[in-house]
Design a protein around this motif. Sequence first.
Motif, short mmCIF file in Angstrom:
data_model
loop_
_atom_site.label_atom_id
_atom_site.label_comp_id
_atom_site.label_asym_id
_atom_site.label_seq_id
_atom_site.Cartn_x
_atom_site.Cartn_y
_atom_site.Cartn_z
N LEU A 64 -47.48 16.32 67.36
CA LEU A 64 -48.80 15.46 68.24
C LEU A 64 -49.19 16.32 68.77
O LEU A 64 -49.88 15.86 70.40
CB LEU A 64 -47.72 14.25 68.86
CG LEU A 64 -46.70 13.24 68.57
CD1 LEU A 64 -45.89 12.94 69.56
CD2 LEU A 64 -47.79 13.16 67.35
N SER A 65 -50.03 17.53 68.73
CA SER A 65 -51.35 17.74 69.28
C SER A 65 -52.69 17.30 69.39
O SER A 65 -52.89 17.06 67.84
CB SER A 65 -51.46 19.36 68.52
OG SER A 65 -52.76 19.58 68.84
N LEU A 66 -52.95 16.99 70.40
CA LEU A 66 -54.04 16.37 70.85
C LEU A 66 -55.00 16.55 69.39
O LEU A 66 -56.22 15.93 70.14
CB LEU A 66 -54.12 15.45 71.50
CG LEU A 66 -52.79 15.17 72.64
CD1 LEU A 66 -53.40 14.89 74.68
CD2 LEU A 66 -52.60 13.71 72.00
N LEU A 67 -54.91 18.24 69.47
CA LEU A 67 -55.73 18.76 68.61
C LEU A 67 -55.67 18.65 67.21
O LEU A 67 -56.77 19.12 65.91
CB LEU A 67 -56.33 20.95 69.14
CG LEU A 67 -56.57 21.10 69.98
CD1 LEU A 67 -56.18 21.94 70.66
CD2 LEU A 67 -57.55 19.84 70.85
N ALA A 68 -55.38 18.25 66.91
CA ALA A 68 -54.74 17.63 65.34
C ALA A 68 -55.48 16.82 64.33
O ALA A 68 -55.67 15.53 65.22
CB ALA A 68 -53.11 17.14 65.04
#
Lengths: 93, 621
Positions: B172-176
């Motif tokens: 759930l990286s918001l850069l993914a």
Amino acid sequence: MKVTVKFLGALRDQVGAAALPVELPAGATYRDVLDAITPTVAGRLPVWAWDPSRGAFSRRMLVSLNGGGSLTDETATLEDGDEIVVVLPLGGG
Amino acid sequence: MANGFVGKVLFVDLTTGAVSEETRDDAYYRKWIGGTGLAVATILERTKADIDPLGPENMLAFTTGPLTGTGVYGGGRYTVACKSPLTGAWADSNSGGTWGPELKFAGYDGLFVTGAAATPVCIVIDQGKARIVPADDLWGMDTYETEDAIQEKLGEPGSWTVTCVGPAGEKLSLLAGIVNEKGRIAARSGVGAVMGSKKLKAIAVRGGKTGRLPVADKEGLREIQKRYGDELKNSPFHQGLTAAGTGGATSFLLSIGDCPTDNWASTGTDAMPTCDNLDAAKMDVYKLKSYGCHTCPVRCGALIEIAEGPYATDGEVHRPEYETLAALGPNCHNDLVEAIIKANEICNRYGIDTMGVGGSVAFAIECFENGLIDAGDTGGLELKWGDPVAMVELTRQIGAREGFGAILADGAKYAADQIGKGSEQYAMTVAGRAIPFHDPRLSPAHGTHYIADAQPANHLGPAPMSALEGGTALGSDPLLQTDGTSAFGEWEKKPDLYVRGASFYQLLSSAGLCALYAQFYAPPVAELIAPVTGWDIDWAEGLTAGRRILTARHAFNAREGVAHDSFQLPKRFLDPLVAGPAAGATPPPFEMLREGYYEAMGWDAKTGWPTDKTLAALGIA
Ligand code: SF4
């Protein structure tokens, strides 16, 4: 004959004019245009835009003739009413 | 069936396992075009306000346009859209390769995923039939491994086209982002985290023997495509991109103040004289072959390999593009191209946005250099400008969401929230989204778009605005003409140009054309849509459709309570540039330009929320 060199975007601000009209004898080449505008642009455009060693626009500028492909051949013969457009390429992925 | 379209879209609810298809008719597509238009119309209609972007109610859209898969040059793109977990606002991200056309060949113009599976799954769409299959065995794999494993798992390896998340999306990286074909990526706004939150590891599509989509007027299309192809071939845009990709001129863009160094603290050749080590020509030694998306003659990509040494790649990888070179190069004061190639491979494998990662790494270095963090915080990693070893290691940690990388994996803004101590001054984002690596002070259109678009800090959209502002017409139609303006003045003339430029871009992108085509050239989009669909669409209608889609994106943000006056450029951009044509000049009045653009769009000048009158005029419910 008359040829116009148009500057778009930031180049227009650098040169201080949107277009430079150039009067030349019939059969003049792109090199003749470059020579004609040198006194005006050489002092106003920095080296990233104008290459003083070649007396021509830097190879990074997009230079086109009448909205067509890129103009690089300095021996190309121009015609009355031709428009040369110079753009500083910006943007991209 | 409408020409240029399949006429069907697929809905998958991963909570219940329900799979259903619906038809869309010609009139619907004529209104919404496709791509972002199809996505925003559906998301506005089928989702509620205020939902958790990482919750099951968020809808993740994968959409194509009428030109996708029709053989039109540059028609190989697809759009991923949802509510962004990074910004809380509208998100649409775009990718190339062959996945978009293959989705259409497999039977659908769009796929809309809601719900969340209890355990990892894949969606498989095989020649008009969709199913959900378990994917526990794939969870944890990187995107390269996932692609290979799915080809084996589903049988007939090589017949599937796959888009998937890597470990960054799973965590759930918001850069993914979402990666297809091992390196094409819908990278930004956290769309990969939304896919990960649904436990959706991958979507495999197969069109079988179907080829192109039916077009209404083959002869008419052939004619316009011939002109379009000739113009493309002759344009310097084509030649430059084919030769070197988007990264052909990083050192030049640095010299004119477009590309930043040191987390946007400086720019210009003097700030990093060795930047020419990063120009794409320096990567030619590693080049295996050129690469292009579906039916694209430009072929701006390349597959490369570093066979040995500390930055050896694990086989064939994609050549980094300009944004990646800038983000992990000058922005981190790094001039070692091999390190960027390796970091780019890591990002593609983990499935993460290189621009966001570059922004996070540069932020961390600046925090470290200024004593806000130390080796105790970073797990022993000494961070300093121009250290390629630390840059690559930190990139890996961000992708894996481990060590200090876990703090940086949601981008610089969220990292600053955790670090505190005034570190937010070093977070170079708009609403959490990393600033693209084209300096807004050099182009009023870009800077205005970074804070005015429904998706903040968006870099591909402003090109037609910038063209009109600079004096380049977008075609022969009277609506596409311009007298140009001074780049750094004549502010009152710009809003009208921005409306038409932004609408042009939205039509192009929603039709399924590559955004790069709009950077230095203006494709005849309406003229291409007409023979494909059989519509008598002209530019007035095309620009109105673009404006409708832009307005619907803003209506989404209004619904979510996202007021656009909260989108601000960081303070660093209030100072004049130190190099290039804008050196020493007061930065453009971006907020005034945004207000003018909003008013010209028929939106509230401050919030950017469309007025009722505008919504009604454009037929947006
Ligand atoms: S220009 Fe590049 S990114 Fe765009 S479609 Fe062609 S190959 Fe793909």
